[in-house]
Motif scaffolding. Structure first.
Motif, short mmCIF file in Angstrom:
data_model
loop_
_atom_site.label_atom_id
_atom_site.label_comp_id
_atom_site.label_asym_id
_atom_site.label_seq_id
_atom_site.Cartn_x
_atom_site.Cartn_y
_atom_site.Cartn_z
N ILE A 6 0.84 -1.21 0.00
CA ILE A 6 0.00 0.00 0.00
C ILE A 6 0.87 1.26 0.00
O ILE A 6 0.50 2.31 -0.50
N LYS A 30 2.68 -3.23 3.89
CA LYS A 30 1.54 -3.98 3.35
C LYS A 30 0.24 -3.49 3.95
O LYS A 30 0.23 -2.92 5.04
N LYS A 31 -0.85 -3.74 3.27
CA LYS A 31 -2.18 -3.36 3.77
C LYS A 31 -2.43 -4.01 5.13
O LYS A 31 -2.19 -5.20 5.31
N PHE A 66 -1.05 3.56 -2.61
CA PHE A 66 -2.19 2.95 -3.30
C PHE A 66 -1.84 2.68 -4.77
O PHE A 66 -2.70 2.79 -5.66
N GLU A 163 -7.56 5.30 5.33
CA GLU A 163 -7.06 3.94 5.07
C GLU A 163 -5.65 3.78 5.62
O GLU A 163 -5.22 2.68 5.94
N ILE A 164 -4.91 4.89 5.65
CA ILE A 164 -3.55 4.91 6.21
C ILE A 164 -3.52 5.95 7.32
O ILE A 164 -4.08 7.03 7.17
N LYS A 194 -9.34 -1.41 10.19
CA LYS A 194 -8.42 -2.11 9.27
C LYS A 194 -7.43 -1.15 8.60
O LYS A 194 -7.15 -1.24 7.41
N THR A 195 -6.94 -0.19 9.40
CA THR A 195 -6.00 0.80 8.85
C THR A 195 -4.61 0.21 8.68
O THR A 195 -4.24 -0.79 9.30
N THR A 196 -3.84 0.86 7.83
CA THR A 196 -2.41 0.60 7.68
C THR A 196 -1.70 1.76 8.36
O THR A 196 -2.08 2.91 8.17
#
Length: 244
Positions: A6, A30-31, A66, A163-164, A194-196
């Protein structure tokens, strides 16, 4: 087959005048992974994550987020990537003249247009509930302790459902118990959304609790990489010095 990372940084260089900070950083995330970056003061930890969101421009190298190379993007295209990334600043960066509710509402309105007042309110309450500070909604930053400010800063980071999440010294200036609470919050948020994450820290208890993997910066490059347990037993005296 493993999906592409990611976040991917290749051969990243950054100098400020004659001061060479990053001298060829390479890393992938990684994700769903929580990566901790350690290093002495001035080693370039914060500069690395600021390059990731374009707060600092890289001199050389590639940054893919991404799957998109961001170093050549125009501002509008870069903003399309930025809205998917939360950044928790070291000092919390709350607006002193705004209440907790106003701080969170400002971020949400800036990020998401045309939300109704009731939608804004419910998202503020959800974010505060996630950090255990629902009752502080009408307080001003000056009324909050250091630990509470960090929690509100975290609530403001997660309200946009990123997401991050990039954490810059999330436990700095806090006592041991409050630091652990913040570290546990980072874990619970990662699990819930489910964050990175990339976590910049010098707090080894935070690194141990939050990091799936740890990288150590030295002289502008990644000097060591591995799990907490593996690095703690490293034969390299300098690496081991972080764990004493």
């Amino acid at each position: 087959m493993e999906t592409q990372p990611i976040i991917a940084i290749s051969n990243l260089y950054k100098s400020f005048g004659k001061n060479k900070i990053l001298k060829g950083i390479n890393l992938t995330v990684k994700k769903g992974e929580d990566l901790v970056i350690l290093g002495r003061s001035g080693s370039g930890k914060s500069v690395t994550i600021k390059c990731l969101v374009g707060l600092v421009g890289a001199d050389k190298g590639k940054i893919k987020i991404f799957g998109t190379e961001i170093t050549t993007l125009r501002n509008k295209e870069l903003n399309d990537i930025r809205v998917r990334i939360g950044f928790m600043f070291q000092n919390g960066a709350l607006y002193d003249s705004m209440s907790v509710r106003q701080n969170l509402a400002f971020t949400l309105k800036h990020h998401t247009q045309n939300l109704s007042e009731s939608a804004i309110e419910s998202q503020i309450i959800e974010a505060l509930d996630n950090v255990g500070l629902k009752e502080s909604i009408d307080k001003m930053p000056s009324e909050l302790s250091g630990g509470m400010k960090k929690r509100i800063a975290l609530a403001r980071t997660i309200i946009i459902k990123p997401e991050i999440i990039l954490y810059d010294e999330p436990t700095s200036g806090l006592d041991t118990i409050t630091s652990r609470e913040i570290s546990e919050l980072i874990l619970s948020i990662q699990k819930k959304y489910k964050t990175t994450s990339i976590i910049i820290t010098h707090d080894m208890a935070c690194a141990k609790l939050t990091g799936n993997r740890i990288m150590i910066l030295k002289d502008g490059v990644i000097n060591a990489e591995g799990t907490y347990a593996a690095l703690e037993k490293s034969k390299d005296e300098w690496v081991r010095s972080f764990f004493i």
